[in-house]
Design a protein around this motif. Structure first.
Motif, PDB file in Angstrom:
ATOM      1  N   SER A  41      35.510  86.249 -20.909  1.00  0.00           N
ATOM      2  CA  SER A  41      35.857  87.097 -22.068  1.00  0.00           C
ATOM      3  C   SER A  41      36.055  88.820 -21.881  1.00  0.00           C
ATOM      4  CB  SER A  41      34.575  87.319 -23.774  1.00  0.00           C
ATOM      5  OG  SER A  41      32.882  87.738 -22.519  1.00  0.00           O
ATOM      6  N   ASP A  42      36.126  88.421 -20.138  1.00  0.00           N
ATOM      7  CA  ASP A  42      36.447  90.370 -19.968  1.00  0.00           C
ATOM      8  C   ASP A  42      37.847  90.081 -19.798  1.00  0.00           C
ATOM      9  OD1 ASP A  42      36.812  92.541 -18.375  1.00  0.00           O
ATOM     10  OD2 ASP A  42      35.132  92.255 -16.569  1.00  0.00           O
ATOM     11  N   HIS A  43      38.634  90.519 -20.505  1.00  0.00           N
ATOM     12  CA  HIS A  43      40.050  90.452 -20.883  1.00  0.00           C
ATOM     13  C   HIS A  43      40.344  91.493 -20.384  1.00  0.00           C
ATOM     14  CE1 HIS A  43      39.468  87.379 -23.786  1.00  0.00           C
ATOM     15  NE2 HIS A  43      38.957  88.336 -24.410  1.00  0.00           N
ATOM     16  N   TRP A  62      40.877  89.761 -16.089  1.00  0.00           N
ATOM     17  CA  TRP A  62      41.441  88.999 -16.134  1.00  0.00           C
ATOM     18  C   TRP A  62      43.538  89.649 -15.595  1.00  0.00           C
ATOM     19  CZ3 TRP A  62      40.016  85.006 -13.566  1.00  0.00           C
ATOM     20  CH2 TRP A  62      38.550  85.108 -13.428  1.00  0.00           C
ATOM     21  N   ALA A  63      43.159  90.789 -17.543  1.00  0.00           N
ATOM     22  CA  ALA A  63      43.918  91.356 -16.715  1.00  0.00           C
ATOM     23  C   ALA A  63      45.205  92.029 -16.244  1.00  0.00           C
ATOM     24  CB  ALA A  63      44.989  92.100 -18.484  1.00  0.00           C
ATOM     25  N   THR A 118      39.609  79.299 -15.175  1.00  0.00           N
ATOM     26  CA  THR A 118      39.356  80.388 -15.991  1.00  0.00           C
ATOM     27  C   THR A 118      41.158  81.301 -15.149  1.00  0.00           C
ATOM     28  OG1 THR A 118      37.335  80.831 -15.918  1.00  0.00           O
ATOM     29  CG2 THR A 118      38.383  83.039 -17.158  1.00  0.00           C
ATOM     30  N   LYS A 156      43.224  82.262 -18.850  1.00  0.00           N
ATOM     31  CA  LYS A 156      43.622  82.941 -19.267  1.00  0.00           C
ATOM     32  C   LYS A 156      44.960  83.672 -18.689  1.00  0.00           C
ATOM     33  CE  LYS A 156      39.710  84.856 -21.026  1.00  0.00           C
ATOM     34  NZ  LYS A 156      39.796  84.698 -22.561  1.00  0.00           N
ATOM     35  N   GLU A 182      47.619  80.989 -21.160  1.00  0.00           N
ATOM     36  CA  GLU A 182      46.988  82.143 -22.597  1.00  0.00           C
ATOM     37  C   GLU A 182      48.196  83.014 -22.302  1.00  0.00           C
ATOM     38  OE1 GLU A 182      43.337  83.400 -23.353  1.00  0.00           O
ATOM     39  OE2 GLU A 182      42.271  81.007 -23.361  1.00  0.00           O
ATOM     40  N   ASN A 183      47.991  84.117 -21.424  1.00  0.00           N
ATOM     41  CA  ASN A 183      49.095  84.804 -21.808  1.00  0.00           C
ATOM     42  C   ASN A 183      50.685  84.858 -21.944  1.00  0.00           C
ATOM     43  OD1 ASN A 183      49.213  87.740 -21.877  1.00  0.00           O
ATOM     44  ND2 ASN A 183      50.367  87.902 -20.109  1.00  0.00           N
ATOM     45  N   ARG A 199      51.256  83.854 -25.189  1.00  0.00           N
ATOM     46  CA  ARG A 199      51.997  84.639 -25.907  1.00  0.00           C
ATOM     47  C   ARG A 199      53.087  85.322 -25.715  1.00  0.00           C
ATOM     48  NH1 ARG A 199      50.955  89.419 -24.910  1.00  0.00           N
ATOM     49  NH2 ARG A 199      50.152  89.742 -23.161  1.00  0.00           N
TER      50      ARG A 199
END
Length: 126
Positions: free
Chosen positions: A26-28, A31-32, A65, A69, A72-73, A76
């Motif tokens: 959850s540490d976006h 990861w971003a 992860t 992640k 997911e991105n 999106r």
């Protein structure tokens, strides 16, 4: 650039964190960094096959992860593909590069532990 002057690029410390600690899914912000504007030229340097093999062995949950992640991105961005700006197209390209690099390493032996425990039977954390 991987120097300390960058704020949103991937640093050596980020790589060390991936290898040595469990990074919360959850540490976006963390990861971003991997597909952020300052990291795009660093992807091939930071995510080299040897590093990814170490990560797969030492912290498989972090490799998983990163892949989840990034996927997911990518999803999106693809949902908005008709209205992407140039920066988002570069972000999308960075996501594809990350997954290409990771899949190269994870597909070396799908019967091994990472393939069994993460790729085929694991649900990503939110």
């Amino acid at each position: 650039s991987m120097g300390a002057a960058t704020t949103s690029g991937i640093t050596v410390e980020d790589g060390r964190l991936l290898l040595e600690t469990h990074v919360n899914p959850s540490d976006h912000a963390f990861w971003a960094k991997f597909w952020g504007p300052d990291a795009r030229s660093d992807i091939w340097i930071t995510l080299d096959p040897q590093f990814l093999r170490f990560l797969r062995e030492k912290r498989p949950e972090n490799l998983f992860t990163l892949m989840a992640k990034t996927t997911e991105n990518l999803e999106r961005l693809l949902q908005r593909r008709k209205s992407l700006e140039s920066g988002q197209i570069e972000e999308l390209t960075a996501c594809v590069r990350i997954l290409t690099r990771c899949l190269q390493t994870t597909n070396e032996d799908l019967e091994e532990k990472f393939g069994r425990d993460y790729l085929f039977y694991h649900k990503p954390a939110p």
